[in-house]
Motif scaffolding. Structure first.
Motif, PDB file in Angstrom:
ATOM      1  N   SER A  18      -1.100   8.401   3.864  1.00 51.98           N
ATOM      2  CA  SER A  18      -1.286   7.680   5.116  1.00 51.98           C
ATOM      3  C   SER A  18      -2.526   6.805   5.002  1.00 51.98           C
ATOM      4  O   SER A  18      -3.588   7.277   4.586  1.00 51.98           O
ATOM      5  N   ARG A  42      -0.621  16.218  11.089  1.00 48.42           N
ATOM      6  CA  ARG A  42      -1.034  17.502  11.667  1.00 48.42           C
ATOM      7  C   ARG A  42       0.161  18.325  12.108  1.00 48.42           C
ATOM      8  O   ARG A  42       0.139  19.558  12.029  1.00 48.42           O
ATOM      9  N   ASN A  76      -5.227   2.261  13.019  1.00 48.69           N
ATOM     10  CA  ASN A  76      -5.788   3.460  13.638  1.00 48.69           C
ATOM     11  C   ASN A  76      -5.203   3.649  15.038  1.00 48.69           C
ATOM     12  O   ASN A  76      -5.094   2.699  15.811  1.00 48.69           O
ATOM     13  N   PRO A 104      -7.832  15.588   4.503  1.00 42.39           N
ATOM     14  CA  PRO A 104      -7.872  15.032   5.869  1.00 42.39           C
ATOM     15  C   PRO A 104      -8.524  13.649   5.891  1.00 42.39           C
ATOM     16  O   PRO A 104      -9.300  13.282   5.004  1.00 42.39           O
ATOM     17  N   GLY A 105      -8.218  12.920   6.948  1.00 44.70           N
ATOM     18  CA  GLY A 105      -8.804  11.597   7.108  1.00 44.70           C
ATOM     19  C   GLY A 105     -10.297  11.646   7.381  1.00 44.70           C
ATOM     20  O   GLY A 105     -11.036  10.743   6.987  1.00 44.70           O
ATOM     21  N   ASP A 124      -4.691  11.603   3.766  1.00 42.87           N
ATOM     22  CA  ASP A 124      -4.949  10.788   4.947  1.00 42.87           C
ATOM     23  C   ASP A 124      -6.196   9.939   4.682  1.00 42.87           C
ATOM     24  O   ASP A 124      -7.303  10.471   4.617  1.00 42.87           O
ATOM     25  N   LYS A 147      -0.318   8.202  12.858  1.00 44.70           N
ATOM     26  CA  LYS A 147      -0.188   8.693  11.487  1.00 44.70           C
ATOM     27  C   LYS A 147      -0.764  10.105  11.346  1.00 44.70           C
ATOM     28  O   LYS A 147      -0.116  11.006  10.814  1.00 44.70           O
ATOM     29  N   THR A 148      -2.003  10.280  11.802  1.00 43.04           N
ATOM     30  CA  THR A 148      -2.653  11.580  11.647  1.00 43.04           C
ATOM     31  C   THR A 148      -1.963  12.648  12.476  1.00 43.04           C
ATOM     32  O   THR A 148      -1.842  13.807  12.046  1.00 43.04           O
TER      33      THR A 148
END
Length: 299
Positions: A188, A48, A39, A83-84, A157, A43-44
């Motif tokens: 991801s 995006r 984290n 989305p995560g 994600d 990655k996110t």
């Protein structure tokens, strides 16, 4: 092959903080690519940028041959996204959420019924308000909405957060099926077993920098083998202990456990002199290889 995702020199800064720094990679059409990192690694932010949700500070992005953000609409018309931190509208039913999300996409939700059945979202479940859903139920709705329009590229994600083992297994089956149908996966995750089960190639991100790209099997590699011997009689283990590459040797009665690095030929030659009744050799786990890469590269 045509690239489903192409990233060249991606950099994204938020004020004084650089979240992604000069990242470049390709994901080919029909490939399942894992994007690894803890984290906060970036990655996110990368995802995006690919989806046009944030504008890169520098770099060039293409999704399914379309430039982002110049041709964003054409790119997103062929993408499914989970989305995560997948959120739903608490006072809407699951069915209403799926209907609304489907209305935002140009492709029809032709796979919804099949996917709901696969992930055990019954008609009664879908007619309940989302505020009564468990974390796993919400995640199942997220998976369905990402795949219901049969996208060419699925960007996922942390897709299995909150799922029980049965649903995780069905998710893995869905990924394999998507690839057999010619689809592409960009996944991801920080869950290494999930990446190992679903991808053929990975990129490892460290503090915003891409430190490794290669086949998942190469990341795991042959650096460590976990070996378990069962001996027919007590023997002197000194010759085995002295073999280069052998470490952490732990005898426990007739069972001997140890780790081995290097070519297996010399190990097998040494074992022929021992009264071996059984031998188990396990390859290095992806988690070990990942942390080896993560700690050993990039600074």
């Amino acid at each position: 092959m045509t690239a489903a995702v192409e990233v060249e020199g991606l950099t994204k800064r938020f004020g004084p903080v650089t979240a992604v720094r000069d990242v470049s990679f390709r994901v080919e059409e029909g490939e399942s690519f894992g994007y690894l990192g803890p984290n906060g690694a970036g990655k996110t932010t990368t995802i995006r940028c690919l989806l046009g949700l944030v504008r890169p500070t520098a770099g060039r992005l293409q999704v399914l041959g379309h430039d982002v953000p110049a041709q964003l609409g054409a790119a997103l018309a062929e993408v499914g996204y989970l989305p995560g931190e997948f959120g739903l509208w608490p006072n809407m039913t699951g069915e209403e959420c799926l209907d609304y999300l489907a209305s935002l996409h140009p492709r029809p939700p032709r796979r919804r019924e099949e996917l709901c059945e696969r992930f055990e979202l019954s008609r009664a479940d879908l007619r309940r308000q989302v505020r009564f859903y468990s974390r796993g139920m919400r995640q199942k709705v997220g998976i369905v909405q990402a795949f219901q329009h049969d996208p060419a590229l699925a960007i996922l994600d942390e897709p299995t957060e909150g799922l029980d083992p049965v649903m995780k297994s069905r998710f893995i089956e869905l990924i394999e099926e998507h690839r057999r149908r010619g689809g592409t996966i960009f996944l991801s995750s920080h869950i290494l077993s999930e990446v190992e089960a679903t991808t053929e190639r990975v990129g490892v991100l460290r503090e915003g920098r891409l430190v490794r790209v290669g086949p998942t099997s190469d990341l795991r590699g042959d650096r460590i083998r976990h070996c378990t011997l069962v001996l027919g009689e007590p023997v002197d283990l000194a010759p085995l202990r002295a073999l280069p590459g052998v470490s952490a040797l732990q005898p426990d009665g007739p069972v001997v456990r140890f780790e081995f690095r290097g070519e297996v030929g010399p190990l097998l030659e040494r074992l022929t002199a021992l009264p071996v009744r059984d031998l188990l050799v396990e390859p290095e786990r992806l988690s070990e290889a990942f942390f080896d890469v993560y700690e050993g590269e990039g600074g």
